[in-house]
Design a protein around this motif. Structure first.
Motif, PDB file in Angstrom:
ATOM      1  N   ALA A   1       1.315  -9.209  10.302  1.00 13.92           N
ATOM      2  CA  ALA A   1      -0.361  -9.912  10.143  1.00 13.92           C
ATOM      3  C   ALA A   1      -0.545 -10.021   8.788  1.00 13.92           C
ATOM      4  N   LEU A   2      -1.736 -11.069   8.422  1.00 11.24           N
ATOM      5  CA  LEU A   2      -1.729 -11.287   7.406  1.00 11.24           C
ATOM      6  C   LEU A   2      -3.476 -11.072   6.910  1.00 11.24           C
ATOM      7  N   GLY A   3      -3.734 -10.934   5.897  1.00 13.81           N
ATOM      8  CA  GLY A   3      -5.243 -10.928   5.502  1.00 13.81           C
ATOM      9  C   GLY A   3      -6.077 -12.141   5.262  1.00 13.81           C
ATOM     10  N   LEU A   4      -7.033 -12.377   4.911  1.00  8.33           N
ATOM     11  CA  LEU A   4      -7.561 -13.584   4.519  1.00  8.33           C
ATOM     12  C   LEU A   4      -7.104 -14.071   3.491  1.00  8.33           C
ATOM     13  N   ASP A   5      -6.576 -13.618   2.477  1.00  4.47           N
ATOM     14  CA  ASP A   5      -5.795 -14.110   1.318  1.00  4.47           C
ATOM     15  C   ASP A   5      -4.307 -14.237   1.442  1.00  4.47           C
ATOM     16  N   LEU A   6      -3.724 -14.078   3.119  1.00  4.33           N
ATOM     17  CA  LEU A   6      -2.737 -14.672   3.299  1.00  4.33           C
ATOM     18  C   LEU A   6      -1.548 -13.577   2.642  1.00  4.33           C
ATOM     19  N   LYS A   7      -2.006 -12.266   2.446  1.00  5.46           N
ATOM     20  CA  LYS A   7      -1.198 -11.172   2.120  1.00  5.46           C
ATOM     21  C   LYS A   7      -0.936 -10.246   3.142  1.00  5.46           C
ATOM     22  N   PRO A   8       0.119  -9.692   3.270  1.00  6.24           N
ATOM     23  CA  PRO A   8       0.289  -8.615   4.231  1.00  6.24           C
ATOM     24  C   PRO A   8      -0.859  -7.653   4.175  1.00  6.24           C
ATOM     25  N   CYS A   9      -1.224  -7.012   5.370  1.00  7.22           N
ATOM     26  CA  CYS A   9      -2.226  -6.323   5.768  1.00  7.22           C
ATOM     27  C   CYS A   9      -2.130  -5.000   6.134  1.00  7.22           C
ATOM     28  N   LEU A  10      -2.127  -3.956   5.320  1.00 13.24           N
ATOM     29  CA  LEU A  10      -1.867  -2.451   5.871  1.00 13.24           C
ATOM     30  C   LEU A  10      -3.081  -2.072   6.849  1.00 13.24           C
ATOM     31  N   SER A  11      -2.505  -1.175   7.865  1.00 15.05           N
ATOM     32  CA  SER A  11      -3.410  -0.597   8.761  1.00 15.05           C
ATOM     33  C   SER A  11      -4.051   0.348   7.837  1.00 15.05           C
ATOM     34  N   PRO A  12      -5.405   0.782   8.241  1.00 13.77           N
ATOM     35  CA  PRO A  12      -6.196   1.920   7.598  1.00 13.77           C
ATOM     36  C   PRO A  12      -5.436   3.179   7.071  1.00 13.77           C
ATOM     37  N   ALA A  13      -4.699   3.575   8.080  1.00 12.97           N
ATOM     38  CA  ALA A  13      -3.915   4.914   7.776  1.00 12.97           C
ATOM     39  C   ALA A  13      -2.827   4.552   6.817  1.00 12.97           C
ATOM     40  N   ASP A  14      -2.158   3.397   6.735  1.00 12.40           N
ATOM     41  CA  ASP A  14      -1.058   3.064   5.710  1.00 12.40           C
ATOM     42  C   ASP A  14      -1.779   2.867   4.350  1.00 12.40           C
ATOM     43  N   SER A  15      -2.838   2.040   4.369  1.00 13.18           N
ATOM     44  CA  SER A  15      -3.581   1.884   3.298  1.00 13.18           C
ATOM     45  C   SER A  15      -3.998   3.120   2.624  1.00 13.18           C
ATOM     46  N   ASP A  16      -4.596   4.013   3.345  1.00 13.13           N
ATOM     47  CA  ASP A  16      -4.763   5.301   2.825  1.00 13.13           C
ATOM     48  C   ASP A  16      -3.718   6.266   2.302  1.00 13.13           C
ATOM     49  N   LEU A  17      -2.513   6.068   3.010  1.00 16.29           N
ATOM     50  CA  LEU A  17      -1.140   6.720   2.428  1.00 16.29           C
ATOM     51  C   LEU A  17      -0.988   6.184   0.969  1.00 16.29           C
ATOM     52  N   LEU A  18      -1.062   4.715   1.009  1.00 12.21           N
ATOM     53  CA  LEU A  18      -0.750   4.081  -0.429  1.00 12.21           C
ATOM     54  C   LEU A  18      -1.807   4.493  -1.518  1.00 12.21           C
ATOM     55  N   ASP A  19      -2.958   4.583  -1.241  1.00 13.88           N
ATOM     56  CA  ASP A  19      -3.995   5.111  -2.101  1.00 13.88           C
ATOM     57  C   ASP A  19      -3.588   6.513  -2.683  1.00 13.88           C
ATOM     58  N   ARG A  20      -3.192   7.511  -1.685  1.00  9.14           N
ATOM     59  CA  ARG A  20      -2.948   8.620  -2.041  1.00  9.14           C
ATOM     60  C   ARG A  20      -1.774   8.702  -2.897  1.00  9.14           C
ATOM     61  N   LEU A  21      -0.881   7.885  -2.594  1.00  7.48           N
ATOM     62  CA  LEU A  21       0.324   7.931  -3.381  1.00  7.48           C
ATOM     63  C   LEU A  21       0.344   7.450  -4.719  1.00  7.48           C
ATOM     64  N   VAL A  22      -0.633   6.366  -4.948  1.00  8.24           N
ATOM     65  CA  VAL A  22      -0.982   5.610  -6.316  1.00  8.24           C
ATOM     66  C   VAL A  22      -1.710   6.845  -7.156  1.00  8.24           C
ATOM     67  N   GLU A  23      -2.854   7.273  -6.321  1.00  5.33           N
ATOM     68  CA  GLU A  23      -3.477   8.045  -7.042  1.00  5.33           C
ATOM     69  C   GLU A  23      -2.881   9.295  -7.710  1.00  5.33           C
ATOM     70  N   SER A  24      -1.867   9.918  -6.787  1.00  3.11           N
ATOM     71  CA  SER A  24      -1.061  11.113  -7.266  1.00  3.11           C
ATOM     72  C   SER A  24      -0.174  10.751  -8.444  1.00  3.11           C
ATOM     73  N   CYS A  25       0.645   9.494  -8.364  1.00  2.00           N
ATOM     74  CA  CYS A  25       1.313   8.942  -9.490  1.00  2.00           C
ATOM     75  C   CYS A  25       0.417   8.974 -10.770  1.00  2.00           C
ATOM     76  N   LYS A  26      -0.696   8.446 -10.723  1.00  2.00           N
ATOM     77  CA  LYS A  26      -1.557   8.531 -11.930  1.00  2.00           C
ATOM     78  C   LYS A  26      -1.919   9.707 -12.555  1.00  2.00           C
ATOM     79  N   ARG A  27      -2.413  10.634 -11.572  1.00  2.00           N
ATOM     80  CA  ARG A  27      -2.839  12.107 -12.115  1.00  2.00           C
ATOM     81  C   ARG A  27      -1.659  12.849 -12.510  1.00  2.00           C
ATOM     82  N   LEU A  28      -0.424  12.351 -12.004  1.00  2.09           N
ATOM     83  CA  LEU A  28       0.677  13.459 -12.628  1.00  2.09           C
ATOM     84  C   LEU A  28       1.357  12.629 -13.737  1.00  2.09           C
TER      85      LEU A  28
END
Length: 385
Positions: A241-268
């Motif tokens: 599935a694609l978003g309105l900008d024709l980019k891959p669209c993550l489910s809310p759960a996977d998007s949350d997982l990506l957010d947590r991963l990114v923020e963890s890397c930044k805080r560390l």
């Protein structure tokens, strides 16, 4: 065997992977015993793939879906305390009885009994992978790795790696194989791993930790597994599935997982080159230092590319973490990866032919700020790489 990334101390030490803990141990089983105290009172371990669960019913569902077994394999031995008390031993380490009583359990990290003079005690403490499992791992490195080369193949040993990372690799290997029902099996294993990642987030999620800093342990294998998990979600979910900008669209759960991963890397502080250098000293083995730093750099770039590929639209239901919820090019404060032939070397002869003086004498006190990706002169090269 890959040496775990540790702090400014002996690289052979095993540091606690809990973001707010700086404990370290000389043996992996001692670290695991310590980590158990952080996130659960009891561990139920799969005797087939070494995956761990917080509840027995979750383990049973895992055995049914992934391994086609109705019940986990029974332990063939008991720890010393349970045997002396004639109590049922649930396995460990440590077993639930010893954990509840605060005793030192005689079961080791791999689930075997320590040498105790009994003939029934096994001596081989390594679980060998089946030929099928090795085939799926080989498929990953042959077909997927050339496009996403953020795991160092030359030092990868499937029997010694973090089980979560190995299973995440096998998901993609299954998906890319031509085995019957392989893709359905890959999805089933992916779903099990997704639950396990969230169940164990206390071990890796530093996104909400006020104590997280660059001197904390960096759980690189776990973060690699999570990133592979997210990439696979992009590969198969919703039929692409694609978003309105024709980019891959993550489910809310996977998007949350990506957010947590990114923020963890930044805080560390994982995106900042001086922090990468500060984790090592001049007496460390040069090859170990080079591989470890390159692996962090290549992981960060892969994380950036996943963030760039995913649409922000359609994910408004996930938690908002402000402007830091995704990795941007200006966050990549480190030089581009170097020496691809050396990174791709899988044997001694290839390594020796590709090794350079820069690798053998890594300058730990030079930040090379003018070479950072965040400088605009490197952005075109990154996006095209």
């Amino acid at each position: 065997m890959r040496v775990p990334i540790t702090g400014k101390m002996n690289p052979n030490l095993f540091m606690c992977r809990f973001p707010r803990c700086k404990a370290s141990y000389q043996r992996k089983e001692h670290r695991r015993r310590h980590e158990v105290q952080h996130y659960r009172d009891q561990v139920f371990k799969c005797t087939t793939c070494d995956h761990e669960f917080g509840r027995h019913d979750t383990l049973r569902r895992h055995m049914q879906k992934v391994h086609g077994m109705t019940e986990p394999a029974r332990m063939k031995f008991a720890c010393t305390w349970c045997r002396d008390q004639k109590s049922r031993c649930e396995g460990g380490p440590p077993c639930s009885n010893c954990l509840r009583r605060g005793l030192q359990c005689s079961l080791r990290q791999d689930g075997e009994a320590q040498q105790c003079g009994h003939d029934s005690c096994p001596t081989d403490n390594k679980r060998s992978r089946s030929e099928k499992e090795k085939y799926f791992i080989a498929q990953y490195f042959r077909l997927f790795h050339p496009h996403w080369p953020f795991i160092h193949q030359g030092s990868f040993r499937e029997c010694d790696e973090d089980p979560l990372l190995v299973q995440s690799i096998m998901v993609i290997g299954l998906w890319l194989s031509d085995e019957d029902n392989a893709q359905q099996r890959a999805i089933a294993l992916h779903n099990v791993l997704g639950s396990a990642i969230y169940e164990q987030k206390e071990l890796w999620d530093a996104s909400n930790s006020e104590d997280a800093c660059s001197s904390c342990s960096w759980p690189i294998p776990t973060y690699q597994a999570i990133l592979l998990h997210i990439i696979f979600a992009i590969l198969y979910k919703r039929g692409g599935a694609l978003g309105l900008d024709l980019k891959p669209c993550l489910s809310p759960a996977d998007s949350d997982l990506l957010d947590r991963l990114v923020e963890s890397c930044k805080r560390l502080g994982m995106l900042y080159y001086p922090n990468m250098l500060a984790r090592y000293c001049e007496s460390d083995l040069p090859a170990y230092v080079w591989i470890s730093i390159e692996e962090v750099k290549r992981f960060n770039i892969a994380l950036y590319k996943v963030c760039s590929a995913c649409s922000e639209q359609g994910n408004e239901t996930t938690m908002s973490r402000g402007p830091s919820r995704r990795v941007q090019a200006q966050d990549l404060q480190f030089p581009l990866p170097k020496n691809n032939p050396l990174w791709n070397a899988v044997d001694k002869s290839e390594w020796e032919s590709a090794a350079t003086e820069d690798v053998n004498c890594h300058r730990l006190n030079v930040s090379l700020e003018h070479e950072w990706i965040s400088k605009s002169t490197h952005l075109v090269e990154l996006n095209g790489g």
